[in-house]
Design a protein around this motif. Structure first.
Motif, PDB file in Angstrom:
ATOM      1  N   ALA A   1       0.910  -1.324   0.045  1.00  0.00           N
ATOM      2  CA  ALA A   1       0.072  -0.035  -0.036  1.00  0.00           C
ATOM      3  C   ALA A   1       0.996   1.261   0.057  1.00  0.00           C
ATOM      4  O   ALA A   1       0.850   2.069   0.838  1.00  0.00           O
ATOM      5  CB  ALA A   1      -0.942   0.111   1.255  1.00  0.00           C
ATOM      6  N   GLU A   2       1.559   1.466  -0.997  1.00  0.00           N
ATOM      7  CA  GLU A   2       2.491   2.640  -1.164  1.00  0.00           C
ATOM      8  C   GLU A   2       2.017   3.502  -2.263  1.00  0.00           C
ATOM      9  O   GLU A   2       0.938   3.156  -3.052  1.00  0.00           O
ATOM     10  CB  GLU A   2       3.843   2.193  -1.220  1.00  0.00           C
ATOM     11  N   THR A   3       2.634   4.707  -2.342  1.00  0.00           N
ATOM     12  CA  THR A   3       2.320   5.622  -3.238  1.00  0.00           C
ATOM     13  C   THR A   3       2.209   5.067  -4.618  1.00  0.00           C
ATOM     14  O   THR A   3       3.122   4.449  -5.203  1.00  0.00           O
ATOM     15  CB  THR A   3       3.252   7.012  -3.078  1.00  0.00           C
ATOM     16  N   GLN A   4       0.923   5.400  -5.437  1.00  0.00           N
ATOM     17  CA  GLN A   4       0.899   5.115  -6.728  1.00  0.00           C
ATOM     18  C   GLN A   4       1.049   6.643  -7.390  1.00  0.00           C
ATOM     19  O   GLN A   4       0.719   7.715  -7.160  1.00  0.00           O
ATOM     20  CB  GLN A   4      -0.588   4.800  -7.028  1.00  0.00           C
ATOM     21  N   TYR A   5       2.163   6.519  -8.590  1.00  0.00           N
ATOM     22  CA  TYR A   5       2.411   7.768  -9.384  1.00  0.00           C
ATOM     23  C   TYR A   5       1.565   7.695 -10.775  1.00  0.00           C
ATOM     24  O   TYR A   5       1.466   6.646 -11.314  1.00  0.00           O
ATOM     25  CB  TYR A   5       3.580   7.876  -9.490  1.00  0.00           C
TER      26      TYR A   5
ATOM     27  N   TRP B   1      -4.093  11.986  -0.428  1.00  0.00           N
ATOM     28  CA  TRP B   1      -4.651  12.997  -0.767  1.00  0.00           C
ATOM     29  C   TRP B   1      -3.906  13.414  -2.154  1.00  0.00           C
ATOM     30  O   TRP B   1      -2.540  13.480  -2.186  1.00  0.00           O
ATOM     31  CB  TRP B   1      -4.397  14.337  -0.024  1.00  0.00           C
ATOM     32  N   TYR B   2      -4.687  13.546  -3.092  1.00  0.00           N
ATOM     33  CA  TYR B   2      -4.014  13.691  -4.575  1.00  0.00           C
ATOM     34  C   TYR B   2      -4.417  15.373  -4.974  1.00  0.00           C
ATOM     35  O   TYR B   2      -5.725  15.708  -4.690  1.00  0.00           O
ATOM     36  CB  TYR B   2      -4.688  12.801  -5.589  1.00  0.00           C
ATOM     37  N   LYS B   3      -3.665  15.889  -5.781  1.00  0.00           N
ATOM     38  CA  LYS B   3      -4.322  17.326  -6.273  1.00  0.00           C
ATOM     39  C   LYS B   3      -4.035  16.839  -7.833  1.00  0.00           C
ATOM     40  O   LYS B   3      -3.242  16.371  -8.340  1.00  0.00           O
ATOM     41  CB  LYS B   3      -2.864  18.219  -5.948  1.00  0.00           C
ATOM     42  N   GLN B   4      -5.165  17.356  -8.594  1.00  0.00           N
ATOM     43  CA  GLN B   4      -5.293  17.277 -10.033  1.00  0.00           C
ATOM     44  C   GLN B   4      -5.518  18.726 -10.650  1.00  0.00           C
ATOM     45  O   GLN B   4      -6.615  19.238 -10.535  1.00  0.00           O
ATOM     46  CB  GLN B   4      -6.427  16.362 -10.546  1.00  0.00           C
ATOM     47  N   GLU B   5      -4.354  19.027 -11.600  1.00  0.00           N
ATOM     48  CA  GLU B   5      -4.537  20.320 -12.240  1.00  0.00           C
ATOM     49  C   GLU B   5      -5.158  20.047 -13.570  1.00  0.00           C
ATOM     50  O   GLU B   5      -4.971  18.684 -14.143  1.00  0.00           O
ATOM     51  CB  GLU B   5      -3.290  21.004 -12.380  1.00  0.00           C
ATOM     52  N   SER B   6      -5.822  20.914 -14.219  1.00  0.00           N
ATOM     53  CA  SER B   6      -6.684  20.630 -15.516  1.00  0.00           C
ATOM     54  C   SER B   6      -5.388  20.056 -16.530  1.00  0.00           C
ATOM     55  O   SER B   6      -4.467  20.417 -16.878  1.00  0.00           O
ATOM     56  CB  SER B   6      -7.113  22.080 -16.146  1.00  0.00           C
ATOM     57  N   GLY B   7      -5.939  18.940 -17.131  1.00  0.00           N
ATOM     58  CA  GLY B   7      -5.061  18.231 -18.157  1.00  0.00           C
ATOM     59  C   GLY B   7      -4.027  17.305 -17.732  1.00  0.00           C
ATOM     60  O   GLY B   7      -3.132  17.061 -18.236  1.00  0.00           O
ATOM     61  N   LYS B   8      -3.921  17.279 -16.290  1.00  0.00           N
ATOM     62  CA  LYS B   8      -2.859  16.440 -15.717  1.00  0.00           C
ATOM     63  C   LYS B   8      -3.269  15.369 -15.070  1.00  0.00           C
ATOM     64  O   LYS B   8      -4.658  15.315 -14.522  1.00  0.00           O
ATOM     65  CB  LYS B   8      -1.928  17.335 -14.834  1.00  0.00           C
ATOM     66  N   GLY B   9      -2.560  14.289 -14.657  1.00  0.00           N
ATOM     67  CA  GLY B   9      -2.953  13.155 -13.724  1.00  0.00           C
ATOM     68  C   GLY B   9      -2.876  13.643 -12.303  1.00  0.00           C
ATOM     69  O   GLY B   9      -2.352  14.715 -11.899  1.00  0.00           O
ATOM     70  N   PRO B  10      -3.567  12.791 -11.430  1.00  0.00           N
ATOM     71  CA  PRO B  10      -3.155  13.158  -9.927  1.00  0.00           C
ATOM     72  C   PRO B  10      -2.047  13.063  -9.629  1.00  0.00           C
ATOM     73  O   PRO B  10      -1.213  12.286  -9.914  1.00  0.00           O
ATOM     74  CB  PRO B  10      -4.395  11.991  -9.376  1.00  0.00           C
ATOM     75  N   GLN B  11      -1.587  14.169  -8.539  1.00  0.00           N
ATOM     76  CA  GLN B  11      -0.418  14.318  -8.054  1.00  0.00           C
ATOM     77  C   GLN B  11      -0.392  13.986  -6.746  1.00  0.00           C
ATOM     78  O   GLN B  11      -1.190  14.626  -5.886  1.00  0.00           O
ATOM     79  CB  GLN B  11       0.203  15.908  -8.537  1.00  0.00           C
ATOM     80  N   PHE B  12       0.501  13.100  -6.189  1.00  0.00           N
ATOM     81  CA  PHE B  12       0.341  12.851  -4.623  1.00  0.00           C
ATOM     82  C   PHE B  12       0.653  14.156  -3.650  1.00  0.00           C
ATOM     83  O   PHE B  12       1.858  14.909  -4.188  1.00  0.00           O
ATOM     84  CB  PHE B  12       1.556  11.755  -4.434  1.00  0.00           C
ATOM     85  N   ILE B  13       0.032  14.082  -2.700  1.00  0.00           N
ATOM     86  CA  ILE B  13       0.230  15.348  -1.814  1.00  0.00           C
ATOM     87  C   ILE B  13       0.951  14.849  -0.566  1.00  0.00           C
ATOM     88  O   ILE B  13       2.032  15.161  -0.141  1.00  0.00           O
ATOM     89  CB  ILE B  13      -0.884  16.036  -1.541  1.00  0.00           C
ATOM     90  N   ILE B  14       0.149  14.214   0.145  1.00  0.00           N
ATOM     91  CA  ILE B  14       0.334  13.606   1.343  1.00  0.00           C
ATOM     92  C   ILE B  14      -0.511  12.304   1.720  1.00  0.00           C
ATOM     93  O   ILE B  14      -1.356  12.080   1.143  1.00  0.00           O
ATOM     94  CB  ILE B  14       0.055  14.737   2.382  1.00  0.00           C
ATOM     95  N   ASP B  15       0.104  11.344   2.446  1.00  0.00           N
ATOM     96  CA  ASP B  15      -0.516  10.147   2.897  1.00  0.00           C
ATOM     97  C   ASP B  15      -0.518  10.077   4.383  1.00  0.00           C
ATOM     98  O   ASP B  15       0.250  10.669   5.140  1.00  0.00           O
ATOM     99  CB  ASP B  15       0.032   9.043   2.095  1.00  0.00           C
ATOM    100  N   ILE B  16      -1.457   8.886   4.754  1.00  0.00           N
ATOM    101  CA  ILE B  16      -1.483   8.682   6.050  1.00  0.00           C
ATOM    102  C   ILE B  16      -2.024   7.309   6.366  1.00  0.00           C
ATOM    103  O   ILE B  16      -2.854   6.860   5.528  1.00  0.00           O
ATOM    104  CB  ILE B  16      -2.372   9.798   7.065  1.00  0.00           C
TER     105      ILE B  16
END
Lengths: 114, 112
Positions: free
Chosen positions: A100-104, B35-50
């Motif tokens: 369960a690690e980060t998916q890119y 939590w992912y951030k997605q800007e227009s025209g891009k894939g989701p970008q990792f922000i932080i996990d818990i």
């Protein structure tokens, strides 16, 4: 290093046409996921590979959808006889191992079926 | 069924203010949230996990809070900047193959 890349970035298809979408994961990443993202929605899981083995295809919406990863690196998502409801962004993601690690995520392929 | 959803579909804030984006989940078995951030025209970008054995995690200008009792997750962004404008998704890991279950997203609009 390079991230996940996808091609083509945009694809317009006529209804009934077959399409193939390509994903190049991060080098060395074992796990590869495909997701479908409808306009204004969150991504929805389609299928999962661990190396070349397709371990979960429970999210594929119909038998018109087929995915492969024959050498455990590049993956192709194929949609046969495309329908208008297939219009969406198709996202590929990879992760280092099977935990369960980060998916890119890659930038996605935007498919429009006319 | 299992789901990860959001309380607010849009959030407008002034530049420099703090932003809080909320998320509720229904699957008690989820043990990892992102939590992912997605800007227009891009894939989701990792922000932080818990992970579920934590209740708070801090990153650069971002903090994620997890309340397992009420199955609630929040993302706090300090000193929000115009570059933070995007759609934010929470996602939970589900199933043996760690597929992500996403919420519908919250659009954050930062005004100067």
């Amino acid at each position: 290093g390079a991230g996940v890349s996808q091609s083509p970035r945009y694809k317009v298809a006529k209804r009934g046409q077959d399409v193939a979408l390509r994903c190049d994961p991060i080098s060395g990443h074992v796990s590869l996921f495909w997701y479908q993202q409808a306009l204004g929605q969150g991504p929805e899981f389609l299928t999962y590979f661990q190396n070349e083995a397709q371990l979960d295809k429970s999210g594929l919406p119909s038998d018109r959808f087929f995915a492969e990863r024959p050498e455990g690196s590049v993956s192709t998502l194929k949609i046969q006889r495309t329908q208008q409801e297939d219009s969406a962004v198709y996202l590929c993601a990879s992760s280092l191992a099977g935990g369960a690690e980060t998916q890119y995520f890659g930038p996605g392929t935007r498919l429009l079926v006319l | 069924g299992e789901s990860v959803g959001l309380h607010l579909p849009t959030l407008s804030v002034q530049e420099g203010d703090n932003s809080i984006i909320n998320c509720a989940y229904s699957n008690s078995a989820s043990d990892y949230f992102i939590w992912y951030k997605q800007e227009s025209g891009k894939g989701p970008q990792f922000i932080i996990d818990i992970r579920s054995n934590m209740d708070k995690r801090q990153g650069q200008r971002v903090t994620v809070l997890l309340n397992k009792t009420v199955k609630h997750l929040s993302l706090q962004i300090a000193a929000t900047q115009p570059g933070d404008s995007a759609v934010y998704f929470c996602a939970g890991i589900s199933g043996g193959y760690n597929k992500l279950i996403f919420g519908a997203g919250t659009r954050l609009a930062v005004h100067p």
